[in-house]
Scaffold this active site. Structure first.
Site, PDB file in Angstrom:
ATOM      1  N   HIS A 309      52.361  15.827  21.632  1.00 30.94           N
ATOM      2  CA  HIS A 309      51.985  15.469  20.264  1.00 30.94           C
ATOM      3  C   HIS A 309      51.644  16.685  19.412  1.00 30.94           C
ATOM      4  CE1 HIS A 309      49.575  12.970  17.285  1.00 30.94           C
ATOM      5  NE2 HIS A 309      50.761  12.376  17.340  1.00 30.94           N
ATOM      6  N   LYS A 311      51.836  19.968  17.064  1.00 36.95           N
ATOM      7  CA  LYS A 311      52.697  20.300  15.925  1.00 36.95           C
ATOM      8  C   LYS A 311      52.374  21.728  15.496  1.00 36.95           C
ATOM      9  CE  LYS A 311      52.934  15.449  14.649  1.00 36.95           C
ATOM     10  NZ  LYS A 311      52.301  14.987  15.911  1.00 36.95           N
ATOM     11  N   HIS A 543      48.587  10.863   7.335  1.00 34.59           N
ATOM     12  CA  HIS A 543      49.057  11.156   8.691  1.00 34.59           C
ATOM     13  C   HIS A 543      48.311  12.382   9.214  1.00 34.59           C
ATOM     14  CE1 HIS A 543      51.961  12.424  11.872  1.00 34.59           C
ATOM     15  NE2 HIS A 543      52.028  11.110  12.043  1.00 34.59           N
ATOM     16  N   LYS A 545      45.017  14.535  10.486  1.00 32.17           N
ATOM     17  CA  LYS A 545      43.888  14.239  11.358  1.00 32.17           C
ATOM     18  C   LYS A 545      42.842  15.339  11.178  1.00 32.17           C
ATOM     19  CE  LYS A 545      47.681  12.557  13.594  1.00 32.17           C
ATOM     20  NZ  LYS A 545      48.934  12.564  12.868  1.00 32.17           N
TER      21      LYS A 545
END
Length: 660
Positions: A309, A311, A543, A545
């Protein structure tokens, strides 16, 4: 909630009824793939029940009294960031939705072997697969002639109107689509170049923090002209003469990604680090095979239900190196109308020859360099050895942030405090605020996906997780587990999603299942709405966090974290065996900002409307508004796998997910 619960139970029964037939179909598909010669390794089979399955949201039903344009449906978001845990929906799939942009024409190139364990697919196998499904057997693509997807897998799975169209008319259709794509590109360029400033100018303006948000289509240009970037800005020529790059991510649209690089850099070596397995891996390799400069690196997912996950971009230039840590998938939708966060490092110069071999040389007080190398080493991949060497050769002493990463495994001893929420706990104990200064400051957690947190808030959320987030320097005050005042959770409500720029399709990137929600009703007591008026992004579905703590008067924060980690044990880790080990399922990465690294002697960052220019505190550009806005009695958190028929969204659509 009684009516909602009864409806949810009814849906759940329907879902379970159809689950068995879908599982049988998956088994048939898997058998067919094996018969075609696609070898599937044991490590890939291990995670067979949570990663690859029919798309959850196949249809979007139009409201009877409102018209909807085709482009709105075209933007349906991907089922992203599931952070799947043990009880997550077993039939969820992150399928790539059609993009508005048509991939550019690919020049032929020799197919290269991308991963050591990836079998080659023969032409005969492909032809056999084509012959096995006739046009009449294939279902019609829901986007019809508006569909822009042209990858081989999609065309084999779905039928399109133009397949039965005469060649002359086909050319006209393709010509029309090409013009539409060029028009969209011009609009995008116009939007991103509303200011003549280059990306380096934007970074300079955002210094020393360099925390930015992504540009959003459909909002006032004033909010895109300051502290905002598009992926094409990050990869632009003004950032440096690119030599090679690596992209770490969860979802990839390779043809779209290639177009984001300037033309002169589109043949530069590019490594994609992914976590795809089985059919998803095959599709990624199929797409990458058209580009001779692209290689793939598969992240090992040792824990079931885990995902890759993270990025991150590593960009190597002739005169240095940059690290970019962000929250967006490498797909068009994530850089279009969503709220995303980006941290861009300074340009790290090369070390002098005398200190080039040392891994410690050129590190910062935050240990950014050594932590980044350790994170890459955790992949245990030969493909990343060259990048570890590149990092060694660069001076990163001016990096002012801490890396907070997660890697799969059961971590014991010293390793337990190197990853996940235990890394946060250690850094805050070493460098965080003093306990007496923040004793009544609540933790703010903002995220786009919710995992299984346990049947009681004291099991994980208000226990080990909150204890790590409230850690302070030196001797900490006694930790109180059940104090709801110490935790506030920013998560989109139904109306936040419904009224967003994308409408209900934005909810496809905000996974929270009814099955999980029914098991943790306490979650709703912490909820705050998504509001971003100050950044012009209240209607840009989050989107991003982020995590922080906020003073009671909403004027200061002692630290700020932007990360890929959603609110889940899979991302942050869960203590096991009497807290002797930390179990993490997924790869994640983020950066932690502490005020003293930017302004010596500073205790806090300034935030909020009442910030004064005379304050000595450095102002932090929060992505959400303060003071926070709690849910009302009528508000409900967004649940992505139940229908919403009562109110149409901003495009006149209702939400009708098919049963699993």
């Amino acid at each position: 909630m009684d009516a909602d619960e009864a409806f949810a139970r009814q849906l759940q029964q329907q879902f379970e009824k159809e689950e068995r037939s879908l599982q049988q179909q998956e088994d048939k598909d898997l058998a067919m793939a094996l018969s075609m010669g696609h070898a599937i390794s044991d490590s890939e089979k291990e995670d067979s029940d949570g990663r690859e399955s029919p798309s959850m949201f196949r249809s979007l039903t139009k409201s009877k009294n409102t018209n909807s344009n085709a482009s709105a449906s075209q933007d349906i978001s991907d089922s992203d960031d599931t952070d799947v845990e043990e009880d997550a929906p077993p039939k969820m799939q992150k399928m790539k939705s059609p993009s508005k942009k048509t991939p550019s024409k690919k020049s032929p190139s020799k197919k290269q072997e991308k991963d050591e364990d990836m079998p080659s697919t023969s032409k005969g196998d492909t032809n056999k697969r084509k012959a096995s499904s006739s046009k009449d057997e294939k279902p019609m693509c829901q986007y019809g002639s508006e569909c822009f997807r042209r990858n081989k897998w999609h065309l084999e799975e779905f039928r399109h109107p133009e397949e039965d169209t005469p060649v002359s008319k086909k050319r006209k259709i393709e010509s029309s689509k090409k013009r539409t794509t060029e028009d969209n590109a011009r609009q995008s360029t116009s939007s991103s170049s509303s200011s003549v400033r280059s990306c380096t100018d934007v970074i300079q303006e955002a210094s020393p923090l360099c925390f930015l948000m992504t540009k959003v289509s459909g909002i006032s240009s004033q909010y895109n002209s300051t502290k905002a970037v598009h992926i094409s800005d990050i990869l632009s020529e003004c950032m440096g003469e690119l030599v090679e790059s690596v992209q770490f991510n969860y979802m990839h649209d390779i043809s779209w990604l290639v177009q984001q690089y300037p033309k002169k850099f589109r043949s530069k070596p590019l490594l994609l680090v992914h976590g795809e397995q089985r059919e998803g891996k095959m599709r990624l390799h199929e797409e990458a095979s058209a580009y001779s400069h692209i290689k793939l690196c598969q992240a090992k997912l040792e824990m079931m239900w885990g995902t890759h996950h993270s990025k991150m971009m590593l960009l190597l230039y002739t005169n240095g190196m940059r690290v970019v840590i962000h929250t967006a998938n490498l797909i068009h939708q994530d850089w279009h109308q969503k709220s995303q966060g980006v941290w861009i490092s300074p340009l790290f110069p090369k070390l002098s020859g005398s200190t080039e071999g040392s891994s410690i040389a050129g590190d910062s007080p935050s240990h950014f360099k050594s932590d980044l190398m350790e994170y890459l080493a955790a992949y245990k991949s030969k493909s990343l050895l060259d990048w570890i060497a590149h990092i060694k050769r660069h001076d990163m002493s001016n990096a002012k942030v801490h890396i907070i990463g997660s890697v799969p495994g059961r971590h014991i001893g010293e390793a337990k405090s190197k990853w996940g929420h235990m890394k946060m706990r250690r850094i805050l104990k070493e460098h965080g605020p003093v306990s007496k200064d923040v004793s009544n400051w609540p933790v703010i957690a903002q995220f786009s996906s919710v995992g299984s947190l346990g049947p009681d808030k004291s099991k994980w959320l208000c226990a080990e997780f909150l204890q790590s987030m409230t850690a302070t320097k030196g001797a900490s005050a006694s930790f109180v587990r059940d104090d709801n005042r110490m935790l506030k959770l920013i998560f989109p409500s139904r109306d936040n999603i419904r009224t967003s720029l994308e409408g209900y399709p934005a909810g496809g990137s905000v996974p929270y299942s009814i099955k999980t929600a029914m098991k943790q009703k306490y979650f709703n007591t912490f909820l705050q709405q998504w509001k971003a008026r100050k950044r012009g992004r209240s209607r840009a579905s989050p989107h991003i966090k982020t995590y922080s703590r906020l003073s009671p008067d909403s004027s200061s924060i002692p630290w700020f974290l932007v990360t890929s980690s959603n609110l889940s044990k899979a991302a942050w880790g869960a203590l096991e065996k009497n807290a002797s080990q930390l179990m993490i399922r997924s790869y994640e990465i983020g950066v932690l900002f502490l005020p003293q690294h930017f302004e010596p002697e500073s205790k806090f960052f300034a935030v909020g409307e009442q910030t004064s220019s005379s304050d000595k505190q450095l102002e932090f550009p929060l992505p959400w508004d303060v003071p926070l806005v709690p849910y009302t009695k009528e508000d409900r958190p967004w649940i992505w796998d139940i229908p919403y028929f009562d109110k149409p969204d901003s495009h006149g659509n209702v939400w009708a997910p098919p049963p699993l």
